[in-house]
Design a protein around this motif. Structure first.
Motif, PDB file in Angstrom:
ATOM      1  N   GLN A  34     -38.938 -14.328 104.561  1.00  0.00           N
ATOM      2  CA  GLN A  34     -37.518 -13.988 104.616  1.00  0.00           C
ATOM      3  C   GLN A  34     -36.641 -15.157 104.184  1.00  0.00           C
ATOM      4  O   GLN A  34     -35.743 -15.008 103.348  1.00  0.00           O
ATOM      5  N   GLU A  35     -36.896 -16.343 104.757  1.00  0.00           N
ATOM      6  CA  GLU A  35     -35.987 -17.467 104.571  1.00  0.00           C
ATOM      7  C   GLU A  35     -36.263 -18.261 103.292  1.00  0.00           C
ATOM      8  O   GLU A  35     -35.322 -18.728 102.634  1.00  0.00           O
ATOM      9  N   PRO A  58     -36.853  -9.299 102.272  1.00  0.00           N
ATOM     10  CA  PRO A  58     -36.548  -8.643 103.546  1.00  0.00           C
ATOM     11  C   PRO A  58     -37.812  -8.283 104.316  1.00  0.00           C
ATOM     12  O   PRO A  58     -38.841  -7.945 103.734  1.00  0.00           O
ATOM     13  N   VAL A  59     -37.708  -8.377 105.648  1.00  0.00           N
ATOM     14  CA  VAL A  59     -38.840  -8.097 106.541  1.00  0.00           C
ATOM     15  C   VAL A  59     -38.476  -6.925 107.446  1.00  0.00           C
ATOM     16  O   VAL A  59     -37.391  -6.897 108.026  1.00  0.00           O
ATOM     17  N   ASP A 106     -34.804  -7.456 108.837  1.00  0.00           N
ATOM     18  CA  ASP A 106     -33.782  -6.848 107.987  1.00  0.00           C
ATOM     19  C   ASP A 106     -33.667  -5.341 108.205  1.00  0.00           C
ATOM     20  O   ASP A 106     -32.690  -4.726 107.766  1.00  0.00           O
ATOM     21  N   LYS A 139     -40.629  -6.366  99.630  1.00  0.00           N
ATOM     22  CA  LYS A 139     -40.364  -6.431 101.064  1.00  0.00           C
ATOM     23  C   LYS A 139     -41.669  -6.660 101.812  1.00  0.00           C
ATOM     24  O   LYS A 139     -42.766  -6.496 101.259  1.00  0.00           O
ATOM     25  N   ARG A 161     -41.225 -14.940 108.744  1.00  0.00           N
ATOM     26  CA  ARG A 161     -39.961 -15.703 108.680  1.00  0.00           C
ATOM     27  C   ARG A 161     -39.890 -16.509 107.391  1.00  0.00           C
ATOM     28  O   ARG A 161     -38.820 -16.604 106.768  1.00  0.00           O
TER      29      ARG A 161
END
Length: 309
Positions: A80-81, A86-87, A137, A62, A77
């Motif tokens: 995450q993407e 998860p952030v 998240d 994370k 971002r």
């Protein structure tokens, strides 16, 4: 690429051409992978560093953010993407993210500069608001304990450098991830990066007092070297701010001046790339002095000037 700091704690330094010219990101090892603290600026250099880290086989569990300034949230971002990680940020950090998505912060800062006697800036079409355009998240709040790697850290709200700034403290190992709250060799800029007037130096003094309550063997900074005598560095930084406040007060004792004029007298070269940071620091010092009754402001044709009381 990875510099070992303590058992299960590693540092990655990302270098870039502007601003502070580098940022430290930390990786804390756990059974499920590494927790990454801050991601660096959205830049080619940062991409290359993180791709090398991931290509080495390191698994990131994370991402957790100390605050949402661009050089700390820049690749969140992307993590995450594109990486599927998860952030997590604070509730206050999320508010700052929303502010940056919904408001043209650059224009507000330009307006603040002009209001305090500075020059009109040329148009700047660079828009990096997209780095804030994602939903975290999860969130943490002040005084909450959060898991970084396999260790619990207390989230300590330390506003000043940023309204959403947090440090993370592990009592068993006496480790503090201190972000930009304190730096070893320079003082972090206490500015108005939202483009709105506030009194962040007052907040900063309170935050300095707060972290003295946490016995710390090593403080891991967002820029530069680690700090091994935290209370000594707190005292040095507080003293430096006190000296600067007195210097600013001296410059407005006999004549009312704008923050821009005071900035010029203190720093000299206002064509420097550091001008906005220097002006911000001057504005916040004058606002603080106003809040404690040592200066008063006068406004003439939309321009703010200050005079010692």
């Amino acid at each position: 690429m990875l510099e070992k700091i303590r058992e299960n704690i590693y540092k990655v330094t990302i270098r870039f051409a502007s601003g502070m010219q580098d940022v430290n990101c930390y990786l804390i090892k756990g059974e499920q992978g590494y927790t990454v603290i801050d991601t660096g600026l959205y830049s080619k250099e940062a991409f290359e560093v993180w791709k090398s880290v991931l290509d080495s086989g390191i698994i990131v569990e994370k991402v957790v953010l100390t605050h949402t300034h661009q050089d700390h949230i820049g690749l969140a971002r992307w993590f995450q993407e594109s990486v599927g990680v998860p952030v997590y940020t604070s509730n206050l950090g999320y508010e700052e993210m929303q502010r940056n998505r919904e408001t043209n912060i650059r224009d507000k800062i330009k307006g603040l500069v002009v209001k305090h006697g500075g020059p009109e800036f040329p148009a700047d079409n660079k828009d990096e608001s997209f780095i804030y355009d994602f939903e975290p998240d999860g969130f943490f709040e002040k005084s909450q304990e959060i898991l970084l790697g396999d260790e619990l850290y207390k989230a300590i709200w330390t506003p000043g450098h940023a309204p959403d700034h947090f440090c993370f403290y592990n009592a068993s190992n006496k480790v503090m991830i201190i972000g930009d709250h304190l730096l070893k060799k320079i003082s972090p800029v206490i500015g108005l990066w939202t483009g709105e007037e506030a009194n962040p130096i007052s907040d900063y003094y309170h935050s300095l007092d707060l972290i003295e309550n946490y016995p710390t063997d090593i403080a891991l900074s967002g820029h530069g070297e680690s700090i091994f005598d935290l209370n000594k560095r707190v005292a040095e930084t507080r003293s430096r701010h006190n000296s600067r406040l007195q210097q600013v007060l001296d410059y407005v004792k006999n004549e009312r001046k704008t923050a821009h004029q005071v900035c010029a007298e203190i720093y000299g070269d206002l064509k420097s790339a550091l001008y906005v940071s220097q002006l911000m620091a001057t504005i916040t010092r004058l606002i603080y002095l106003e809040s404690v009754g040592k200066v008063k402001r006068e406004e003439e044709e939309g321009i703010v000037m200050f005079l010692a009381v």
